[in-house]
Motif scaffolding. Structure first.
Motif, PDB file in Angstrom:
ATOM      1  N   LYS A  89       0.722  -1.329   0.039  1.00 50.38           N
ATOM      2  CA  LYS A  89       0.260  -0.178  -0.062  1.00 50.38           C
ATOM      3  C   LYS A  89       0.866   1.332  -0.073  1.00 50.38           C
ATOM      4  CE  LYS A  89      -3.316   2.489   3.047  1.00 50.38           C
ATOM      5  NZ  LYS A  89      -4.211   2.181   4.186  1.00 50.38           N
ATOM      6  N   TYR A  90       2.039   1.191   0.731  1.00 51.18           N
ATOM      7  CA  TYR A  90       2.793   2.380   0.470  1.00 51.18           C
ATOM      8  C   TYR A  90       4.077   2.295  -0.201  1.00 51.18           C
ATOM      9  CZ  TYR A  90       0.367   2.657   5.178  1.00 51.18           C
ATOM     10  OH  TYR A  90      -0.583   2.855   5.932  1.00 51.18           O
ATOM     11  N   ASP A  91       3.924   1.634  -1.376  1.00 42.57           N
ATOM     12  CA  ASP A  91       5.005   1.315  -2.237  1.00 42.57           C
ATOM     13  C   ASP A  91       5.201   2.638  -3.088  1.00 42.57           C
ATOM     14  OD1 ASP A  91       6.665   0.023  -3.820  1.00 42.57           O
ATOM     15  OD2 ASP A  91       5.296  -0.617  -5.536  1.00 42.57           O
ATOM     16  N   PHE A  92       6.269   3.010  -3.499  1.00 40.29           N
ATOM     17  CA  PHE A  92       6.853   4.291  -3.905  1.00 40.29           C
ATOM     18  C   PHE A  92       7.966   3.841  -5.226  1.00 40.29           C
ATOM     19  CE2 PHE A  92       9.718   3.206  -0.435  1.00 40.29           C
ATOM     20  CZ  PHE A  92      10.707   3.353  -0.998  1.00 40.29           C
ATOM     21  N   ASP A  93       7.796   4.767  -6.237  1.00 38.72           N
ATOM     22  CA  ASP A  93       8.532   4.413  -7.435  1.00 38.72           C
ATOM     23  C   ASP A  93       9.442   5.601  -7.615  1.00 38.72           C
ATOM     24  OD1 ASP A  93       7.112   2.199  -8.274  1.00 38.72           O
ATOM     25  OD2 ASP A  93       5.512   3.189  -9.046  1.00 38.72           O
ATOM     26  N   LEU A  94      10.705   5.371  -8.084  1.00 38.26           N
ATOM     27  CA  LEU A  94      11.621   6.210  -8.553  1.00 38.26           C
ATOM     28  C   LEU A  94      10.946   7.067 -10.013  1.00 38.26           C
ATOM     29  CD1 LEU A  94      14.884   4.378  -7.977  1.00 38.26           C
ATOM     30  CD2 LEU A  94      14.046   6.259  -6.848  1.00 38.26           C
ATOM     31  N   VAL A  95      11.722   8.284  -9.998  1.00 40.59           N
ATOM     32  CA  VAL A  95      11.093   8.788 -11.344  1.00 40.59           C
ATOM     33  C   VAL A  95      11.504   7.899 -12.899  1.00 40.59           C
ATOM     34  CG1 VAL A  95      11.539  10.841 -12.987  1.00 40.59           C
ATOM     35  CG2 VAL A  95      11.390  11.291 -10.466  1.00 40.59           C
ATOM     36  N   THR A  96      12.861   7.281 -12.479  1.00 42.54           N
ATOM     37  CA  THR A  96      13.203   6.317 -13.667  1.00 42.54           C
ATOM     38  C   THR A  96      14.137   5.377 -12.969  1.00 42.54           C
ATOM     39  OG1 THR A  96      15.072   6.311 -15.268  1.00 42.54           O
ATOM     40  CG2 THR A  96      14.213   8.461 -14.558  1.00 42.54           C
ATOM     41  N   GLU A  97      14.282   4.221 -13.479  1.00 41.36           N
ATOM     42  CA  GLU A  97      15.201   3.087 -12.796  1.00 41.36           C
ATOM     43  C   GLU A  97      16.721   3.620 -13.298  1.00 41.36           C
ATOM     44  OE1 GLU A  97      14.508   0.636 -11.127  1.00 41.36           O
ATOM     45  OE2 GLU A  97      12.257   0.964 -11.033  1.00 41.36           O
ATOM     46  N   ASP A  98      16.893   4.310 -14.390  1.00 43.72           N
ATOM     47  CA  ASP A  98      18.348   4.518 -14.822  1.00 43.72           C
ATOM     48  C   ASP A  98      18.488   6.118 -14.616  1.00 43.72           C
ATOM     49  OD1 ASP A  98      20.903   4.533 -15.888  1.00 43.72           O
ATOM     50  OD2 ASP A  98      20.238   4.634 -18.090  1.00 43.72           O
ATOM     51  N   TYR A  99      18.224   6.544 -13.245  1.00 41.98           N
ATOM     52  CA  TYR A  99      18.433   7.723 -13.175  1.00 41.98           C
ATOM     53  C   TYR A  99      19.624   8.471 -13.381  1.00 41.98           C
ATOM     54  CZ  TYR A  99      18.352  12.301 -10.410  1.00 41.98           C
ATOM     55  OH  TYR A  99      18.528  13.427  -9.931  1.00 41.98           O
ATOM     56  N   TYR A 100      20.700   7.856 -13.195  1.00 38.10           N
ATOM     57  CA  TYR A 100      22.210   8.499 -13.267  1.00 38.10           C
ATOM     58  C   TYR A 100      22.505   8.488 -14.721  1.00 38.10           C
ATOM     59  CZ  TYR A 100      22.582   8.572  -8.375  1.00 38.10           C
ATOM     60  OH  TYR A 100      22.619   8.689  -6.958  1.00 38.10           O
ATOM     61  N   GLY A 101      22.018   7.348 -15.730  1.00 34.89           N
ATOM     62  CA  GLY A 101      22.299   7.382 -17.044  1.00 34.89           C
ATOM     63  C   GLY A 101      21.445   8.306 -17.771  1.00 34.89           C
ATOM     64  N   GLN A 102      20.351   8.851 -17.142  1.00 27.57           N
ATOM     65  CA  GLN A 102      19.620   9.935 -18.000  1.00 27.57           C
ATOM     66  C   GLN A 102      20.118  11.243 -17.565  1.00 27.57           C
ATOM     67  OE1 GLN A 102      15.345   9.668 -17.282  1.00 27.57           O
ATOM     68  NE2 GLN A 102      15.237   8.045 -18.706  1.00 27.57           N
ATOM     69  N   GLU A 103      20.905  11.501 -16.466  1.00 26.16           N
ATOM     70  CA  GLU A 103      21.450  12.520 -15.960  1.00 26.16           C
ATOM     71  C   GLU A 103      22.897  12.841 -16.943  1.00 26.16           C
ATOM     72  OE1 GLU A 103      20.645  15.321 -14.001  1.00 26.16           O
ATOM     73  OE2 GLU A 103      19.039  14.027 -13.902  1.00 26.16           O
ATOM     74  N   LEU A 104      23.468  11.622 -17.368  1.00 28.41           N
ATOM     75  CA  LEU A 104      24.379  11.907 -18.279  1.00 28.41           C
ATOM     76  C   LEU A 104      23.871  12.447 -19.779  1.00 28.41           C
ATOM     77  CD1 LEU A 104      26.729   8.647 -17.389  1.00 28.41           C
ATOM     78  CD2 LEU A 104      26.975  11.319 -16.726  1.00 28.41           C
ATOM     79  N   GLN A 105      22.767  12.134 -19.926  1.00 24.73           N
ATOM     80  CA  GLN A 105      22.110  12.356 -21.243  1.00 24.73           C
ATOM     81  C   GLN A 105      21.469  13.840 -21.265  1.00 24.73           C
ATOM     82  OE1 GLN A 105      23.246  10.315 -23.574  1.00 24.73           O
ATOM     83  NE2 GLN A 105      21.467  10.689 -24.463  1.00 24.73           N
ATOM     84  N   PHE A 106      21.530  14.580 -20.373  1.00 26.37           N
ATOM     85  CA  PHE A 106      20.827  15.872 -20.058  1.00 26.37           C
ATOM     86  C   PHE A 106      21.304  16.791 -20.775  1.00 26.37           C
ATOM     87  CE2 PHE A 106      20.002  19.615 -17.697  1.00 26.37           C
ATOM     88  CZ  PHE A 106      18.648  19.713 -17.602  1.00 26.37           C
ATOM     89  N   GLN A 107      22.685  16.963 -21.031  1.00 26.44           N
ATOM     90  CA  GLN A 107      23.095  18.137 -22.065  1.00 26.44           C
ATOM     91  C   GLN A 107      22.719  17.752 -23.539  1.00 26.44           C
ATOM     92  OE1 GLN A 107      24.623  20.985 -21.346  1.00 26.44           O
ATOM     93  NE2 GLN A 107      24.196  21.397 -23.344  1.00 26.44           N
ATOM     94  N   ALA A 108      22.727  16.245 -23.866  1.00 26.46           N
ATOM     95  CA  ALA A 108      22.365  16.057 -25.142  1.00 26.46           C
ATOM     96  C   ALA A 108      20.927  16.301 -25.452  1.00 26.46           C
ATOM     97  CB  ALA A 108      22.550  14.650 -25.333  1.00 26.46           C
ATOM     98  N   ASP A 109      20.153  16.113 -24.514  1.00 25.75           N
ATOM     99  CA  ASP A 109      18.574  16.525 -24.425  1.00 25.75           C
ATOM    100  C   ASP A 109      18.279  18.004 -24.729  1.00 25.75           C
ATOM    101  OD1 ASP A 109      17.780  13.962 -24.090  1.00 25.75           O
ATOM    102  OD2 ASP A 109      17.386  13.905 -22.102  1.00 25.75           O
ATOM    103  N   LEU A 110      19.391  18.699 -23.998  1.00 20.39           N
ATOM    104  CA  LEU A 110      18.959  20.245 -23.997  1.00 20.39           C
ATOM    105  C   LEU A 110      19.447  20.579 -25.400  1.00 20.39           C
ATOM    106  CD1 LEU A 110      20.834  21.581 -20.631  1.00 20.39           C
ATOM    107  CD2 LEU A 110      18.337  21.583 -21.485  1.00 20.39           C
ATOM    108  N   ASN A 111      20.490  20.212 -25.927  1.00 16.43           N
ATOM    109  CA  ASN A 111      20.815  20.417 -27.409  1.00 16.43           C
ATOM    110  C   ASN A 111      19.818  20.096 -28.428  1.00 16.43           C
ATOM    111  OD1 ASN A 111      23.197  21.576 -26.378  1.00 16.43           O
ATOM    112  ND2 ASN A 111      24.324  19.370 -26.924  1.00 16.43           N
ATOM    113  N   LYS A 112      18.947  18.705 -28.087  1.00 14.17           N
ATOM    114  CA  LYS A 112      17.875  18.497 -29.033  1.00 14.17           C
ATOM    115  C   LYS A 112      16.718  19.555 -28.840  1.00 14.17           C
ATOM    116  CE  LYS A 112      18.736  13.335 -28.533  1.00 14.17           C
ATOM    117  NZ  LYS A 112      18.237  12.359 -28.111  1.00 14.17           N
ATOM    118  N   GLU A 113      16.505  19.994 -27.618  1.00 15.53           N
ATOM    119  CA  GLU A 113      15.350  20.708 -27.529  1.00 15.53           C
ATOM    120  C   GLU A 113      15.570  22.039 -28.102  1.00 15.53           C
ATOM    121  OE1 GLU A 113      12.923  20.824 -23.875  1.00 15.53           O
ATOM    122  OE2 GLU A 113      14.740  19.850 -22.905  1.00 15.53           O
TER     123      GLU A 113
END
Length: 148
Positions: free
Chosen positions: A32-56
């Motif tokens: 009943k008190y289960d919680f989820d992370l935003v994403t399983e691969d949080y650190y991998g997505q943080e490494l992609q952050f600048q690439a995402d900014l360039n795409k946007e």
């Protein structure tokens, strides 16, 4: 039986520690008190952050960006008119913040300028839409939040 101050303090500490342990065990084992992370691969997505900014940034530089509209059949994502449909490829990721079990991904396959996300796949509530697409080997990213 007479209880002195020292015994009372020890009993109070034991009671408090027991309550905290009960609370921790209940919260970590009860579904009943289960919680989820935003994403399983949080650190991998943080490494992609600048690439995402360039795409946007690439996406904002277009003469016409992607739009979306709600219809009776679902959500329609509309791609720019001045682009060749055969050169557009990528994926659409729909993220449900309240429950990761409803997240899904759709590959972009266009026969006209519209990509339909069926109504049967969408529950009422908030959705984050992320369209990650390529055109002429240039990467683009469109993000939006909708309440369905």
């Amino acid at each position: 039986m007479k209880i002195n101050w020292g015994t009372g303090i020890v009993l109070a500490f034991i009671g408090f520690i027991s309550f905290i342990l009960y609370f921790i065990i209940t919260m970590s084992t009860n579904d009943k008190y289960d919680f989820d992370l935003v994403t399983e691969d949080y650190y991998g997505q943080e490494l992609q952050f600048q690439a995402d900014l360039n795409k946007e940034k690439n996406s904002q530089a277009l003469t016409e960006n992607i739009n979306w509209k709600k219809t009776n059949d679902g959500i329609v994502i509309v791609f720019p008119e001045d682009l060749d449909l055969t050169k557009i490829e990528g994926k659409v990721f729909l993220y449900r913040p309240s429950n990761k079990q409803f997240d899904f991904e759709i590959p972009i396959s266009l026969s006209n300028r519209n990509l339909l996300i069926p109504d049967k796949r969408l529950l009422g509530g908030r959705w984050n839409i992320k369209v990650d697409w390529n055109y002429n080997e240039e990467a683009y990213l469109y993000k939006t939040e909708i309440i369905y």
